[in-house]
Design a protein around this motif. Structure first.
Motif, PDB file in Angstrom:
ATOM      1  N   VAL A  10      31.776  22.770  34.950  1.00 25.75           N
ATOM      2  CA  VAL A  10      32.693  23.504  35.819  1.00 25.75           C
ATOM      3  C   VAL A  10      32.997  24.883  35.242  1.00 25.75           C
ATOM      4  O   VAL A  10      33.014  25.897  35.949  1.00 25.75           O
ATOM      5  CB  VAL A  10      33.988  22.701  36.040  1.00 25.75           C
ATOM      6  CG1 VAL A  10      35.022  23.546  36.783  1.00 25.75           C
ATOM      7  CG2 VAL A  10      33.704  21.427  36.802  1.00 25.75           C
ATOM      8  N   VAL A  11      33.225  24.937  33.922  1.00 26.24           N
ATOM      9  CA  VAL A  11      33.530  26.212  33.278  1.00 26.24           C
ATOM     10  C   VAL A  11      32.334  27.155  33.373  1.00 26.24           C
ATOM     11  O   VAL A  11      32.480  28.357  33.667  1.00 26.24           O
ATOM     12  CB  VAL A  11      33.935  25.976  31.809  1.00 26.24           C
ATOM     13  CG1 VAL A  11      34.026  27.313  31.066  1.00 26.24           C
ATOM     14  CG2 VAL A  11      35.258  25.251  31.730  1.00 26.24           C
ATOM     15  N   VAL A  12      31.144  26.626  33.140  1.00 23.49           N
ATOM     16  CA  VAL A  12      29.942  27.459  33.239  1.00 23.49           C
ATOM     17  C   VAL A  12      29.751  27.973  34.658  1.00 23.49           C
ATOM     18  O   VAL A  12      29.397  29.138  34.887  1.00 23.49           O
ATOM     19  CB  VAL A  12      28.703  26.651  32.776  1.00 23.49           C
ATOM     20  CG1 VAL A  12      27.423  27.424  33.071  1.00 23.49           C
ATOM     21  CG2 VAL A  12      28.803  26.335  31.288  1.00 23.49           C
ATOM     22  N   PHE A  13      30.022  27.118  35.625  1.00 23.98           N
ATOM     23  CA  PHE A  13      29.890  27.540  37.033  1.00 23.98           C
ATOM     24  C   PHE A  13      30.874  28.647  37.375  1.00 23.98           C
ATOM     25  O   PHE A  13      30.531  29.630  38.048  1.00 23.98           O
ATOM     26  CB  PHE A  13      30.101  26.330  37.940  1.00 23.98           C
ATOM     27  CG  PHE A  13      30.062  26.653  39.396  1.00 23.98           C
ATOM     28  CD1 PHE A  13      28.859  26.866  40.059  1.00 23.98           C
ATOM     29  CD2 PHE A  13      31.246  26.770  40.130  1.00 23.98           C
ATOM     30  CE1 PHE A  13      28.838  27.164  41.399  1.00 23.98           C
ATOM     31  CE2 PHE A  13      31.220  27.076  41.467  1.00 23.98           C
ATOM     32  CZ  PHE A  13      30.011  27.278  42.113  1.00 23.98           C
ATOM     33  N   ILE A  14      32.121  28.496  36.881  1.00 22.96           N
ATOM     34  CA  ILE A  14      33.143  29.506  37.164  1.00 22.96           C
ATOM     35  C   ILE A  14      32.773  30.834  36.503  1.00 22.96           C
ATOM     36  O   ILE A  14      32.906  31.922  37.099  1.00 22.96           O
ATOM     37  CB  ILE A  14      34.522  29.017  36.688  1.00 22.96           C
ATOM     38  CG1 ILE A  14      34.976  27.826  37.543  1.00 22.96           C
ATOM     39  CG2 ILE A  14      35.545  30.140  36.767  1.00 22.96           C
ATOM     40  CD1 ILE A  14      36.274  27.200  37.062  1.00 22.96           C
ATOM     41  N   LEU A  15      32.284  30.777  35.255  1.00 20.54           N
ATOM     42  CA  LEU A  15      31.890  32.005  34.568  1.00 20.54           C
ATOM     43  C   LEU A  15      30.725  32.687  35.280  1.00 20.54           C
ATOM     44  O   LEU A  15      30.703  33.916  35.409  1.00 20.54           O
ATOM     45  CB  LEU A  15      31.509  31.680  33.115  1.00 20.54           C
ATOM     46  CG  LEU A  15      32.663  31.299  32.173  1.00 20.54           C
ATOM     47  CD1 LEU A  15      32.124  30.900  30.809  1.00 20.54           C
ATOM     48  CD2 LEU A  15      33.651  32.460  32.049  1.00 20.54           C
ATOM     49  N   ALA A  16      29.758  31.882  35.715  1.00 21.14           N
ATOM     50  CA  ALA A  16      28.610  32.454  36.420  1.00 21.14           C
ATOM     51  C   ALA A  16      29.035  33.113  37.726  1.00 21.14           C
ATOM     52  O   ALA A  16      28.497  34.160  38.122  1.00 21.14           O
ATOM     53  CB  ALA A  16      27.570  31.369  36.687  1.00 21.14           C
ATOM     54  N   ALA A  17      30.020  32.495  38.423  1.00 23.25           N
ATOM     55  CA  ALA A  17      30.483  33.060  39.692  1.00 23.25           C
ATOM     56  C   ALA A  17      31.357  34.289  39.494  1.00 23.25           C
ATOM     57  O   ALA A  17      31.474  35.132  40.393  1.00 23.25           O
ATOM     58  CB  ALA A  17      31.248  32.007  40.480  1.00 23.25           C
ATOM     59  N   SER A  18      31.971  34.396  38.304  1.00 23.19           N
ATOM     60  CA  SER A  18      32.886  35.523  38.068  1.00 23.19           C
ATOM     61  C   SER A  18      32.170  36.756  37.516  1.00 23.19           C
ATOM     62  O   SER A  18      32.692  37.864  37.627  1.00 23.19           O
ATOM     63  CB  SER A  18      33.994  35.097  37.103  1.00 23.19           C
ATOM     64  OG  SER A  18      33.445  34.727  35.843  1.00 23.19           O
ATOM     65  N   VAL A  19      31.005  36.586  36.940  1.00 22.75           N
ATOM     66  CA  VAL A  19      30.280  37.718  36.371  1.00 22.75           C
ATOM     67  C   VAL A  19      29.500  38.427  37.481  1.00 22.75           C
ATOM     68  O   VAL A  19      28.717  37.810  38.210  1.00 22.75           O
ATOM     69  CB  VAL A  19      29.319  37.257  35.256  1.00 22.75           C
ATOM     70  CG1 VAL A  19      28.484  38.439  34.764  1.00 22.75           C
ATOM     71  CG2 VAL A  19      30.090  36.629  34.108  1.00 22.75           C
ATOM     72  N   LYS A  20      29.707  39.731  37.612  1.00 21.71           N
ATOM     73  CA  LYS A  20      29.019  40.527  38.626  1.00 21.71           C
ATOM     74  C   LYS A  20      28.379  41.755  37.961  1.00 21.71           C
ATOM     75  O   LYS A  20      28.984  42.371  37.064  1.00 21.71           O
ATOM     76  CB  LYS A  20      29.985  41.000  39.712  1.00 21.71           C
ATOM     77  CG  LYS A  20      30.685  39.869  40.455  1.00 21.71           C
ATOM     78  CD  LYS A  20      29.704  39.026  41.274  1.00 21.71           C
ATOM     79  CE  LYS A  20      30.415  37.909  42.003  1.00 21.71           C
ATOM     80  NZ  LYS A  20      29.467  37.055  42.767  1.00 21.71           N
ATOM     81  N   VAL A  21      27.202  42.096  38.433  1.00 23.40           N
ATOM     82  CA  VAL A  21      26.496  43.285  37.949  1.00 23.40           C
ATOM     83  C   VAL A  21      26.008  44.063  39.163  1.00 23.40           C
ATOM     84  O   VAL A  21      25.296  43.517  40.020  1.00 23.40           O
ATOM     85  CB  VAL A  21      25.300  42.910  37.039  1.00 23.40           C
ATOM     86  CG1 VAL A  21      24.573  44.177  36.598  1.00 23.40           C
ATOM     87  CG2 VAL A  21      25.760  42.105  35.838  1.00 23.40           C
ATOM     88  N   LEU A  22      26.408  45.318  39.224  1.00 21.68           N
ATOM     89  CA  LEU A  22      26.007  46.172  40.342  1.00 21.68           C
ATOM     90  C   LEU A  22      25.215  47.365  39.826  1.00 21.68           C
ATOM     91  O   LEU A  22      25.577  47.960  38.800  1.00 21.68           O
ATOM     92  CB  LEU A  22      27.237  46.672  41.109  1.00 21.68           C
ATOM     93  CG  LEU A  22      28.012  45.622  41.923  1.00 21.68           C
ATOM     94  CD1 LEU A  22      29.206  46.271  42.610  1.00 21.68           C
ATOM     95  CD2 LEU A  22      27.121  44.935  42.938  1.00 21.68           C
ATOM     96  N   PRO A  23      24.150  47.743  40.524  1.00 22.57           N
ATOM     97  CA  PRO A  23      23.372  48.930  40.119  1.00 22.57           C
ATOM     98  C   PRO A  23      24.131  50.213  40.428  1.00 22.57           C
ATOM     99  O   PRO A  23      25.193  50.203  41.055  1.00 22.57           O
ATOM    100  CB  PRO A  23      22.096  48.812  40.950  1.00 22.57           C
ATOM    101  CG  PRO A  23      22.494  48.013  42.143  1.00 22.57           C
ATOM    102  CD  PRO A  23      23.549  47.050  41.668  1.00 22.57           C
ATOM    103  N   GLU A  24      23.559  51.339  40.035  1.00 29.12           N
ATOM    104  CA  GLU A  24      24.216  52.635  40.169  1.00 29.12           C
ATOM    105  C   GLU A  24      24.520  52.995  41.612  1.00 29.12           C
ATOM    106  O   GLU A  24      25.508  53.684  41.895  1.00 29.12           O
ATOM    107  CB  GLU A  24      23.342  53.717  39.534  1.00 29.12           C
ATOM    108  CG  GLU A  24      23.973  55.101  39.507  1.00 29.12           C
ATOM    109  CD  GLU A  24      25.171  55.174  38.584  1.00 29.12           C
ATOM    110  OE1 GLU A  24      26.106  55.923  38.902  1.00 29.12           O
ATOM    111  OE2 GLU A  24      25.177  54.474  37.558  1.00 29.12           O
ATOM    112  N   TYR A  25      23.690  52.573  42.547  1.00 28.93           N
ATOM    113  CA  TYR A  25      23.841  52.970  43.946  1.00 28.93           C
ATOM    114  C   TYR A  25      24.681  52.006  44.778  1.00 28.93           C
ATOM    115  O   TYR A  25      24.719  52.123  46.001  1.00 28.93           O
ATOM    116  CB  TYR A  25      22.462  53.136  44.593  1.00 28.93           C
ATOM    117  CG  TYR A  25      21.569  51.916  44.480  1.00 28.93           C
ATOM    118  CD1 TYR A  25      21.668  50.869  45.394  1.00 28.93           C
ATOM    119  CD2 TYR A  25      20.646  51.821  43.460  1.00 28.93           C
ATOM    120  CE1 TYR A  25      20.855  49.759  45.282  1.00 28.93           C
ATOM    121  CE2 TYR A  25      19.822  50.719  43.344  1.00 28.93           C
ATOM    122  CZ  TYR A  25      19.931  49.687  44.258  1.00 28.93           C
ATOM    123  OH  TYR A  25      19.135  48.576  44.153  1.00 28.93           O
TER     124      TYR A  25
END
Length: 251
Positions: A10-25
């Motif tokens: 559950v903790v791993v799932f929550i961390l994966a859902a909370s991490v976001k990476v967006l490109p420059e554009y």
């Protein structure tokens, strides 16, 4: 063992859902419990699942193809016009909050603006002043979409289609215009030639020697063109005597 594994998953799932990476554009518009919180990106950041929600916005220029529109020009000619619009999002917050679908809204307002602007101009202006019309449409679209955080950078009218009957009518009009110009040029040439003849006549009347030379030149031209014709030049003084005799007899 299973009791420890479930919380870890559950903790791993929550961390994966909370991490976001967006490109420059791209940018992320984040809402906290339904309220606007801020704009995230580019790069790595975190959001809290369920509590926070994010809408992703692309900041690159979008090429929008405006489908063909039937337009009635100011001189009552029906044409079909299509265009292309270049726009991009400059304010992600307003693009998400102020309008439901900024792409669809921009497309619809581009179609109505195209018909509205071109309907105020004649067919000749649509064909010959396309750059000015592009600037007018771009300015109006940019003003109308500014509240949505949209910047319209360019508008290009791609094609103006007219009926075959109108094509033939334009060709006849162009031919008539060419004939009119040719007649005007010919008339101006005749007028200039007549003015020169008048000037030459005035000069010869003031100089008898010049008149005599012109008389002899005319005789020479006539003899060259008509080899079988014999010309006897008559001195101008004799013609003056005959003219004086005619005046005396008339009086």
């Amino acid at each position: 063992m299973l009791t420890y594994l479930i919380p870890i998953v559950v903790v791993v799932f929550i961390l994966a859902a909370s991490v976001k990476v967006l490109p420059e554009y791209k940018r992320g518009v984040v809402f906290f419990l339904g309220r606007f919180q801020g704009v995230k990106g580019p790069g790595l950041f975190f959001i809290i699942p369920v509590i926070q929600k994010m809408e992703i916005v692309d900041l690159r220029t979008v090429t929008l193809d405006v489908p063909g529109q039937d337009v009635i020009s100011r001189d009552n000619v029906t044409v079909r016009v299509n265009a292309v619009v270049y726009f991009k999002v400059v304010d992600p917050e307003r693009a998400i909050i102020q309008i439901e679908n900024y792409g669809m809204a921009t497309s619809q307002i581009a179609q109505t603006t195209l018909r509205s602007v071109l309907g105020k101009h004649d067919l000749d202006e649509m064909l010959s002043e396309r750059d000015r019309l592009n600037d007018d449409i771009q300015t109006i679209l940019d003003q109308q979409t500014e509240a949505w955080g949209i910047k319209v950078s360019n508008v290009e009218i791609k094609q103006v289609d007219i009926s075959e009957d109108m094509v033939r009518a334009i060709a006849r009009q162009a031919e008539a215009e060419r004939e009119r110009r040719a007649k005007i040029i010919a008339a101006e040439g005749e007028m200039q030639a007549s003015e020169k003849l008048v000037e030459a006549a005035e000069i010869m009347s003031k100089n008898p020697a010049a008149l005599q030379l012109r008389y002899l030149q005319t005789m020479s031209d006539m003899s060259n063109k008509n080899a079988s014709t014999i010309v006897f030049p008559l001195p101008l003084e004799i013609t003056k005597i005959f003219e004086q005799m005619r005046h005396h007899s008339g009086s």
